[in-house]
Design a protein around this motif. Sequence first.
Motif, PDB file in Angstrom:
ATOM      1  N   VAL A 168       0.875  -1.174   0.000  1.00  0.00           N
ATOM      2  CA  VAL A 168       0.000   0.000   0.000  1.00  0.00           C
ATOM      3  C   VAL A 168       0.908   1.217   0.000  1.00  0.00           C
ATOM      4  N   ARG A 169       0.846   1.998  -1.044  1.00  0.00           N
ATOM      5  CA  ARG A 169       1.831   3.061  -1.238  1.00  0.00           C
ATOM      6  C   ARG A 169       1.637   4.203  -0.244  1.00  0.00           C
ATOM      7  N   ALA A 170       2.783   4.753   0.188  1.00  0.00           N
ATOM      8  CA  ALA A 170       2.742   5.817   1.175  1.00  0.00           C
ATOM      9  C   ALA A 170       2.468   7.178   0.551  1.00  0.00           C
ATOM     10  N   HIS A 171       2.837   7.352  -0.713  1.00  0.00           N
ATOM     11  CA  HIS A 171       2.645   8.653  -1.340  1.00  0.00           C
ATOM     12  C   HIS A 171       1.160   8.915  -1.599  1.00  0.00           C
ATOM     13  N   PRO A 172       0.740  10.179  -1.650  1.00  0.00           N
ATOM     14  CA  PRO A 172      -0.681  10.466  -1.915  1.00  0.00           C
ATOM     15  C   PRO A 172      -1.050  10.058  -3.333  1.00  0.00           C
ATOM     16  N   PRO A 173      -2.284   9.633  -3.540  1.00  0.00           N
ATOM     17  CA  PRO A 173      -2.703   9.253  -4.892  1.00  0.00           C
ATOM     18  C   PRO A 173      -2.728  10.452  -5.824  1.00  0.00           C
ATOM     19  N   ALA A 174      -2.717  10.140  -7.104  1.00  0.00           N
ATOM     20  CA  ALA A 174      -2.738  11.195  -8.117  1.00  0.00           C
ATOM     21  C   ALA A 174      -4.000  12.037  -7.979  1.00  0.00           C
ATOM     22  N   ASP A 175      -3.899  13.294  -8.382  1.00  0.00           N
ATOM     23  CA  ASP A 175      -5.029  14.221  -8.289  1.00  0.00           C
ATOM     24  C   ASP A 175      -5.609  14.442  -9.681  1.00  0.00           C
ATOM     25  N   PRO A 176      -6.742  13.825  -9.985  1.00  0.00           N
ATOM     26  CA  PRO A 176      -7.283  13.931 -11.343  1.00  0.00           C
ATOM     27  C   PRO A 176      -8.025  15.229 -11.587  1.00  0.00           C
ATOM     28  N   ALA A 177      -8.233  15.538 -12.855  1.00  0.00           N
ATOM     29  CA  ALA A 177      -9.012  16.712 -13.229  1.00  0.00           C
ATOM     30  C   ALA A 177     -10.505  16.436 -13.064  1.00  0.00           C
ATOM     31  N   ARG A 178     -11.298  17.483 -13.137  1.00  0.00           N
ATOM     32  CA  ARG A 178     -12.743  17.315 -13.035  1.00  0.00           C
ATOM     33  C   ARG A 178     -13.270  16.532 -14.233  1.00  0.00           C
ATOM     34  N   SER A 179     -14.281  15.706 -13.999  1.00  0.00           N
ATOM     35  CA  SER A 179     -14.843  14.899 -15.069  1.00  0.00           C
ATOM     36  C   SER A 179     -16.288  14.578 -14.750  1.00  0.00           C
ATOM     37  N   ALA A 180     -17.117  14.525 -15.786  1.00  0.00           N
ATOM     38  CA  ALA A 180     -18.523  14.185 -15.616  1.00  0.00           C
ATOM     39  C   ALA A 180     -18.793  12.764 -16.103  1.00  0.00           C
ATOM     40  N   GLN A 182     -19.581   8.947 -16.574  1.00  0.00           N
ATOM     41  CA  GLN A 182     -20.434   8.026 -15.823  1.00  0.00           C
ATOM     42  C   GLN A 182     -19.615   7.052 -14.994  1.00  0.00           C
ATOM     43  N   VAL A 183     -18.434   6.702 -15.489  1.00  0.00           N
ATOM     44  CA  VAL A 183     -17.615   5.744 -14.741  1.00  0.00           C
ATOM     45  C   VAL A 183     -17.140   6.328 -13.418  1.00  0.00           C
ATOM     46  N   VAL A 184     -17.023   7.638 -13.316  1.00  0.00           N
ATOM     47  CA  VAL A 184     -16.667   8.249 -12.036  1.00  0.00           C
ATOM     48  C   VAL A 184     -17.785   8.006 -11.029  1.00  0.00           C
ATOM     49  N   GLN A 185     -19.021   8.116 -11.487  1.00  0.00           N
ATOM     50  CA  GLN A 185     -20.162   7.856 -10.605  1.00  0.00           C
ATOM     51  C   GLN A 185     -20.160   6.410 -10.108  1.00  0.00           C
ATOM     52  N   LYS A 186     -19.799   5.476 -10.993  1.00  0.00           N
ATOM     53  CA  LYS A 186     -19.780   4.073 -10.580  1.00  0.00           C
ATOM     54  C   LYS A 186     -18.669   3.824  -9.573  1.00  0.00           C
ATOM     55  N   ALA A 187     -17.536   4.474  -9.764  1.00  0.00           N
ATOM     56  CA  ALA A 187     -16.467   4.349  -8.778  1.00  0.00           C
ATOM     57  C   ALA A 187     -16.903   4.947  -7.442  1.00  0.00           C
ATOM     58  N   LEU A 188     -17.614   6.060  -7.504  1.00  0.00           N
ATOM     59  CA  LEU A 188     -18.125   6.684  -6.284  1.00  0.00           C
ATOM     60  C   LEU A 188     -19.112   5.763  -5.579  1.00  0.00           C
ATOM     61  N   ALA A 189     -19.989   5.122  -6.344  1.00  0.00           N
ATOM     62  CA  ALA A 189     -20.942   4.188  -5.743  1.00  0.00           C
ATOM     63  C   ALA A 189     -20.213   3.052  -5.037  1.00  0.00           C
ATOM     64  N   ALA A 190     -19.141   2.566  -5.656  1.00  0.00           N
ATOM     65  CA  ALA A 190     -18.352   1.496  -5.038  1.00  0.00           C
ATOM     66  C   ALA A 190     -17.699   1.981  -3.751  1.00  0.00           C
ATOM     67  N   LEU A 213     -16.301  15.439  -9.965  1.00  0.00           N
ATOM     68  CA  LEU A 213     -17.516  15.353 -10.761  1.00  0.00           C
ATOM     69  C   LEU A 213     -18.051  16.745 -11.089  1.00  0.00           C
ATOM     70  N   SER A 214     -18.507  16.897 -12.299  1.00  0.00           N
ATOM     71  CA  SER A 214     -19.117  18.170 -12.692  1.00  0.00           C
ATOM     72  C   SER A 214     -20.641  18.051 -12.718  1.00  0.00           C
ATOM     73  N   VAL A 215     -21.156  16.942 -12.236  1.00  0.00           N
ATOM     74  CA  VAL A 215     -22.601  16.737 -12.118  1.00  0.00           C
ATOM     75  C   VAL A 215     -22.903  16.334 -10.683  1.00  0.00           C
ATOM     76  N   GLU A 216     -24.179  16.236 -10.369  1.00  0.00           N
ATOM     77  CA  GLU A 216     -24.594  15.842  -9.024  1.00  0.00           C
ATOM     78  C   GLU A 216     -24.089  14.434  -8.725  1.00  0.00           C
ATOM     79  N   PRO A 217     -23.327  14.244  -7.654  1.00  0.00           N
ATOM     80  CA  PRO A 217     -22.775  12.914  -7.363  1.00  0.00           C
ATOM     81  C   PRO A 217     -23.853  11.956  -6.867  1.00  0.00           C
ATOM     82  N   VAL A 218     -23.669  10.690  -7.186  1.00  0.00           N
ATOM     83  CA  VAL A 218     -24.582   9.679  -6.687  1.00  0.00           C
ATOM     84  C   VAL A 218     -24.491   9.653  -5.164  1.00  0.00           C
ATOM     85  N   ALA A 219     -25.644   9.591  -4.521  1.00  0.00           N
ATOM     86  CA  ALA A 219     -25.682   9.652  -3.053  1.00  0.00           C
ATOM     87  C   ALA A 219     -25.489   8.265  -2.445  1.00  0.00           C
ATOM     88  N   ALA A 220     -24.966   8.233  -1.245  1.00  0.00           N
ATOM     89  CA  ALA A 220     -24.855   6.979  -0.508  1.00  0.00           C
ATOM     90  C   ALA A 220     -26.233   6.534  -0.051  1.00  0.00           C
TER      91      ALA A 220
END
Length: 352
Positions: free
Chosen positions: A193-205, A207-215, A256-263
């Motif tokens: 498990v890497r000690a460095h902080p994860p990469a910081d991605p750009a904003r994106s809308a 759908q796969v970001v939403q699925k990752a968020l749901a997970a 996300l540039s859209v409303e994120p999927v809620a928990a």
Amino acid sequence: MDASGDRDGAGGAARAATTTPPGEETPLPEAVPRLPGTVSRRGLLLGGGAVLALPWLAGCAAEAAGPHLDVSTLVGAITSEQDLIATYEAAKAADASLARRLDPVLAHHRRHLTVLKRHYVPGSGNRAHEGGTVPPPHAAELPDGAGQIMSALRLVEDRAAAARRADAAKAPPGLAQLLASIGACEAGHAMTVRAHPPADPARSAAQVVQKALAAEHVAVYGYGVLGARLRGSLQQTAQTYWEAHRAQRDKLISILSVEPVAAAAGYRLPVKVTSARSAARLAAALEDDVVPAYVALAGAPAADLRVFAADSAERAMARSARWRANAGESAPPDAFPGLPATALAPRPEPGE
């Protein structure tokens, strides 16, 4: 575990009915409030991950690569797999007692190499003019002694995973998914498990970001459940990983540039948490289940998002491997679990 925060419904939701038998309910951590309702995690996740047959290993998932490939990046991955295979064969030759432990891993690398080579030669002939010359295999130098050899192999795997993560930025989206998946597999081998902080991605809308968020919502919730069954260092490990998933969830929301999927208020979990061992099994399953979402995200158009996804998949596989080691579990040795056969070969380009 502390479940404070406006978006911690997933981590702070009530335990689903399937996690504790009636009449035997164990109180959740103090800051995890009870909320009504559950939904099936199957409805949100892309599918489960898998692990290797060794306690220090975890498995890998993969996605189909598109027809336009970066040849030099692909050659680098092929070379890496060839070298890993040569290194494992050298390790077996150096100490025959390791064969039983190493054979499942070696089989994974051979599968990786086979699939990568399918993408390398789609009827293209000699690709030396494209930077496509594949050098002969080269085994890494190994120390004496079984324990030292295993440590060296973990280091080699860790370096290979880091290289695949870097490749994800250079490769086209389809190939990046395959490389991210292989990198996750190798991070599981290394169990790092890497000690460095994860990469910081750009904003994106996307759908796969939403699925990752749901997970991630499911993972945050699940760690809130299992933490009550752990003590000592294992509970601290769970706390650390729970916080990592919360941070990952928040990062996905921020890009996300859209409303994120809620928990949801709660989720049906795949393992009943009745002991420390079952808690570790649940933690491994939660980590396995976020990997397909990140492998899918590795196909995003933006290079920084692909690196973020590859890094996230690697971290999850490494955590899964550690939990399975704590649970004393092995798993089916499938290099590409749950993946359709059609996704393991490149789509032909017009005229090929």
